[in-house]
Design an enzyme around this catalytic site. Structure first.
Site, PDB file in Angstrom:
ATOM      1  N   SER A 287       2.353   4.099  -7.501  1.00 53.45           N
ATOM      2  CA  SER A 287       2.083   2.712  -7.973  1.00 53.45           C
ATOM      3  C   SER A 287       3.179   1.784  -7.132  1.00 53.45           C
ATOM      4  O   SER A 287       4.043   1.929  -6.895  1.00 53.45           O
ATOM      5  CB  SER A 287       2.503   2.349  -9.480  1.00 53.45           C
ATOM      6  OG  SER A 287       2.439   1.108  -9.701  1.00 53.45           O
ATOM      7  N   SER A 288       2.361   0.612  -6.794  1.00 55.13           N
ATOM      8  CA  SER A 288       3.117  -0.198  -6.158  1.00 55.13           C
ATOM      9  C   SER A 288       4.677  -0.840  -6.919  1.00 55.13           C
ATOM     10  O   SER A 288       5.615  -1.252  -6.430  1.00 55.13           O
ATOM     11  CB  SER A 288       2.375  -1.873  -5.773  1.00 55.13           C
ATOM     12  OG  SER A 288       1.276  -1.322  -5.261  1.00 55.13           O
TER      13      SER A 288
ATOM     14  N   LEU B 172       0.907  -1.201  -0.071  1.00 52.51           N
ATOM     15  CA  LEU B 172       0.082   0.045   0.035  1.00 52.51           C
ATOM     16  C   LEU B 172       0.854   1.159  -0.184  1.00 52.51           C
ATOM     17  O   LEU B 172       1.903   1.395   0.580  1.00 52.51           O
ATOM     18  CB  LEU B 172      -0.973   0.035   1.307  1.00 52.51           C
ATOM     19  CG  LEU B 172      -1.965  -1.222   1.299  1.00 52.51           C
ATOM     20  CD1 LEU B 172      -2.755  -1.055   2.618  1.00 52.51           C
ATOM     21  CD2 LEU B 172      -2.763  -1.270   0.125  1.00 52.51           C
ATOM     22  N   HIS B 173       0.344   2.290  -0.774  1.00 55.15           N
ATOM     23  CA  HIS B 173       1.062   3.584  -0.636  1.00 55.15           C
ATOM     24  C   HIS B 173      -0.191   4.406  -0.471  1.00 55.15           C
ATOM     25  O   HIS B 173      -1.419   4.298  -0.557  1.00 55.15           O
ATOM     26  CB  HIS B 173       1.606   3.811  -2.029  1.00 55.15           C
ATOM     27  CG  HIS B 173       1.164   3.445  -3.121  1.00 55.15           C
ATOM     28  ND1 HIS B 173      -0.111   4.289  -3.872  1.00 55.15           N
ATOM     29  CD2 HIS B 173       0.959   2.589  -4.187  1.00 55.15           C
ATOM     30  CE1 HIS B 173      -0.581   3.778  -4.688  1.00 55.15           C
ATOM     31  NE2 HIS B 173      -0.065   2.729  -5.068  1.00 55.15           N
TER      32      HIS B 173
ATOM     33  N   HIS C  73      -3.362   4.484  -2.397  1.00 53.77           N
ATOM     34  CA  HIS C  73      -4.498   3.424  -1.756  1.00 53.77           C
ATOM     35  C   HIS C  73      -5.167   4.037  -0.583  1.00 53.77           C
ATOM     36  O   HIS C  73      -6.396   3.853  -0.315  1.00 53.77           O
ATOM     37  CB  HIS C  73      -3.800   2.124  -1.119  1.00 53.77           C
ATOM     38  CG  HIS C  73      -3.289   1.277  -2.313  1.00 53.77           C
ATOM     39  ND1 HIS C  73      -1.759   1.134  -2.608  1.00 53.77           N
ATOM     40  CD2 HIS C  73      -3.771   0.668  -3.318  1.00 53.77           C
ATOM     41  CE1 HIS C  73      -1.721   0.280  -3.553  1.00 53.77           C
ATOM     42  NE2 HIS C  73      -2.667   0.028  -4.110  1.00 53.77           N
TER      43      HIS C  73
ATOM     44  N   GLN D  29     -10.120   0.361 -16.073  1.00 54.75           N
ATOM     45  CA  GLN D  29     -10.462  -0.683 -14.838  1.00 54.75           C
ATOM     46  C   GLN D  29     -11.594  -0.250 -14.275  1.00 54.75           C
ATOM     47  O   GLN D  29     -12.563  -0.881 -14.119  1.00 54.75           O
ATOM     48  CB  GLN D  29      -9.263  -1.080 -13.918  1.00 54.75           C
ATOM     49  CG  GLN D  29      -9.857  -1.634 -12.731  1.00 54.75           C
ATOM     50  CD  GLN D  29      -8.753  -2.098 -11.815  1.00 54.75           C
ATOM     51  OE1 GLN D  29      -7.720  -2.818 -12.122  1.00 54.75           O
ATOM     52  NE2 GLN D  29      -8.600  -1.507 -10.711  1.00 54.75           N
TER      53      GLN D  29
ATOM     54  N   GLN E 210      -8.602   6.375 -10.199  1.00 53.68           N
ATOM     55  CA  GLN E 210      -8.632   7.097 -11.534  1.00 53.68           C
ATOM     56  C   GLN E 210      -7.153   6.486 -12.213  1.00 53.68           C
ATOM     57  O   GLN E 210      -7.394   6.397 -13.355  1.00 53.68           O
ATOM     58  CB  GLN E 210      -8.740   8.444 -11.487  1.00 53.68           C
ATOM     59  CG  GLN E 210      -8.683   9.061 -12.873  1.00 53.68           C
ATOM     60  CD  GLN E 210      -9.674  10.131 -12.951  1.00 53.68           C
ATOM     61  OE1 GLN E 210      -9.924  10.794 -11.860  1.00 53.68           O
ATOM     62  NE2 GLN E 210     -10.093  10.377 -13.974  1.00 53.68           N
ATOM     63  N   LYS E 211      -6.514   6.118 -11.239  1.00 54.09           N
ATOM     64  CA  LYS E 211      -5.178   5.767 -11.936  1.00 54.09           C
ATOM     65  C   LYS E 211      -5.161   4.586 -13.013  1.00 54.09           C
ATOM     66  O   LYS E 211      -4.609   4.597 -13.820  1.00 54.09           O
ATOM     67  CB  LYS E 211      -4.087   5.338 -10.636  1.00 54.09           C
ATOM     68  CG  LYS E 211      -2.995   4.494 -11.075  1.00 54.09           C
ATOM     69  CD  LYS E 211      -1.749   4.941 -11.516  1.00 54.09           C
ATOM     70  CE  LYS E 211      -0.674   4.137 -11.817  1.00 54.09           C
ATOM     71  NZ  LYS E 211      -0.798   2.861 -11.727  1.00 54.09           N
TER      72      LYS E 211
HETATM   73  P1  AMP Z   1      -3.908  -2.032  -6.973  1.00 52.10           P
HETATM   74  O1  AMP Z   1      -3.161  -2.263  -5.434  1.00 52.10           O
HETATM   75  O2  AMP Z   1      -2.582  -1.470  -7.838  1.00 52.10           O
HETATM   76  O3  AMP Z   1      -4.488  -3.225  -7.671  1.00 52.10           O
HETATM   77  O4  AMP Z   1      -4.685  -0.666  -6.753  1.00 52.10           O
HETATM   78  C1  AMP Z   1      -5.868  -0.663  -5.718  1.00 52.10           C
HETATM   79  C2  AMP Z   1      -6.599   0.397  -6.372  1.00 52.10           C
HETATM   80  O5  AMP Z   1      -5.814   1.564  -5.886  1.00 52.10           O
HETATM   81  C3  AMP Z   1      -6.950   0.735  -7.720  1.00 52.10           C
HETATM   82  O6  AMP Z   1      -8.486   0.809  -7.512  1.00 52.10           O
HETATM   83  C4  AMP Z   1      -6.066   1.742  -8.137  1.00 52.10           C
HETATM   84  O7  AMP Z   1      -6.622   2.300  -9.191  1.00 52.10           O
HETATM   85  C5  AMP Z   1      -5.797   2.158  -7.133  1.00 52.10           C
HETATM   86  N1  AMP Z   1      -4.569   3.231  -7.037  1.00 52.10           N
HETATM   87  C6  AMP Z   1      -3.548   2.596  -7.278  1.00 52.10           C
HETATM   88  N2  AMP Z   1      -2.579   3.589  -7.390  1.00 52.10           N
HETATM   89  C7  AMP Z   1      -3.278   4.965  -7.187  1.00 52.10           C
HETATM   90  C8  AMP Z   1      -3.089   6.242  -7.072  1.00 52.10           C
HETATM   91  N3  AMP Z   1      -1.676   6.504  -7.509  1.00 52.10           N
HETATM   92  N4  AMP Z   1      -3.699   7.019  -6.764  1.00 52.10           N
HETATM   93  C9  AMP Z   1      -5.236   6.820  -6.529  1.00 52.10           C
HETATM   94  N5  AMP Z   1      -5.662   5.461  -6.792  1.00 52.10           N
HETATM   95  C10 AMP Z   1      -4.628   4.418  -6.935  1.00 52.10           C
END
Ligand code: AMP
Length: 300
Positions: free
Chosen positions: A205-206, A33-34, A37, A173, A168-169
């Protein structure tokens, strides 16, 4: 904060919440997580209120990764994630296992059929969105969105959220999840939260973890490309998409380790590509920086 890893326990909790009229907000993630998230967690909290339940799912979903992608090396750090969730005021973290999420998935099916053999067992039920998932990420990563819609549908069944928050990133999706919810009548409100960025513009981003300092510097080229497109539209009002794509490719590939996978200009509602780019057009791009594939998007 409670950690739930068994599907039966999650279903029982959801049943009790429904009975008690508790509002449930779900934030699906793959962990590591960042701040992006955690911003989704804040949106979920605002949506369900103080007395509602905010659930974060942490699950690296194998069905959304291609065979040559980074499923096995995707960064995982549950201990750190749990601390971040606790500090962010999350009520429940749902961390199911592959074995429970995809019973029989990946079991061999190519054994010769014997008359006395039990029926071949393999996970075989998927949710497929057939229109919005055709281009961009869908074209570059076949079966990716089938994995996403399947796991999100499963999470919606298990957690029974009133609302779910996506970033929105991952613009395409979010559009596909909204379409799935509409088409399959899920009683879930989809909230799309803005992209959280590093101070130099790189979308959090992770996968940014994969970048060494040399590549990390080059990764800002995605945000640079978005800025250049914005300025072009502001100056010209209308600009041919083909020419802007060529300009973006040239800009991206000025970086020694960056290679453009795709750039697209499209209508934000329908994802239909446009021939002429103007204010309000959505732009999305995917770039390999070294071996790491990064995506970004913005409205121009
Ligand atoms: P992930 O863990 O990459 O599957 O992302 C989980 C959720 O977090 C998804 O809905 C992503 O679009 C969102 N997310 C990932 N990175 C960001 C970001 N930089 N800003 C906002 N939402 C994000």
């Amino acid at each position: 904060m409670r950690i739930v890893s068994k599907i039966a326990a999650m279903q029982e909790l959801a049943r009790r919440w429904k009975q008690a009229g508790t509002r449930i907000g779900l934030v699906p993630t793959m962990g590591c997580l960042h701040a992006g998230h955690l911003s989704l967690v804040q949106h979920a909290r605002r949506a369900v209120g103080k007395r509602g339940a905010v659930v974060v799912s942490i699950y690296v979903n194998p069905t959304q990764f291609g065979a040559n992608e980074d499923f096995s090396k995707y960064p995982r750090d549950l201990k750190r994630d749990l601390k971040l969730c606790r500090d962010a005021g999350v009520d429940f973290v749902f961390t199911p296992s592959d074995k429970e999420m995809y019973p029989r998935w990946g079991e061999a099916t190519d054994e010769p059929a014997r008359e006395d053999a039990r029926p071949t067992k393999k996970y075989s039920t998927y949710v497929v969105e057939e229109e919005l998932s055709q281009n961009m990420e869908g074209a570059a990563r076949p079966a990716h969105f089938r994995g996403v819609t399947t796991v999100v549908a499963k999470l919606f069944h298990l957690v029974q959220p009133d609302m779910a928050v996506f970033g929105q990133k991952d613009f395409q999706q979010a559009a596909i999840v909204k379409r799935m919810v509409a088409d399959l009548n899920f009683p879930v409100k989809i909230i799309v939260a803005p992209t959280v960025r590093e101070t130099d513009g790189l979308a959090m981003s992770s996968r940014n973890k994969y970048l060494d300092s040399h590549l990390r510097r080059q990764a800002t080229v995605l945000w640079c490309a978005i800025q250049v497109a914005r300025v072009t539209v502001k100056k010209t009002n209308v600009f041919p998409a083909a020419r802007l794509k060529a300009a973006v490719k040239k800009l991206v590939e000025c970086e020694p380790d960056a290679k453009l996978d795709y750039v697209e200009f499209f209508e934000p509602e329908t994802l239909a590509p446009v021939a002429k780019v103007k204010a309000g057009t959505q732009m999305a791009l995917a770039v390999f920086v070294g071996k790491t594939r990064l995506i970004d998007n913005a409205q121009l």
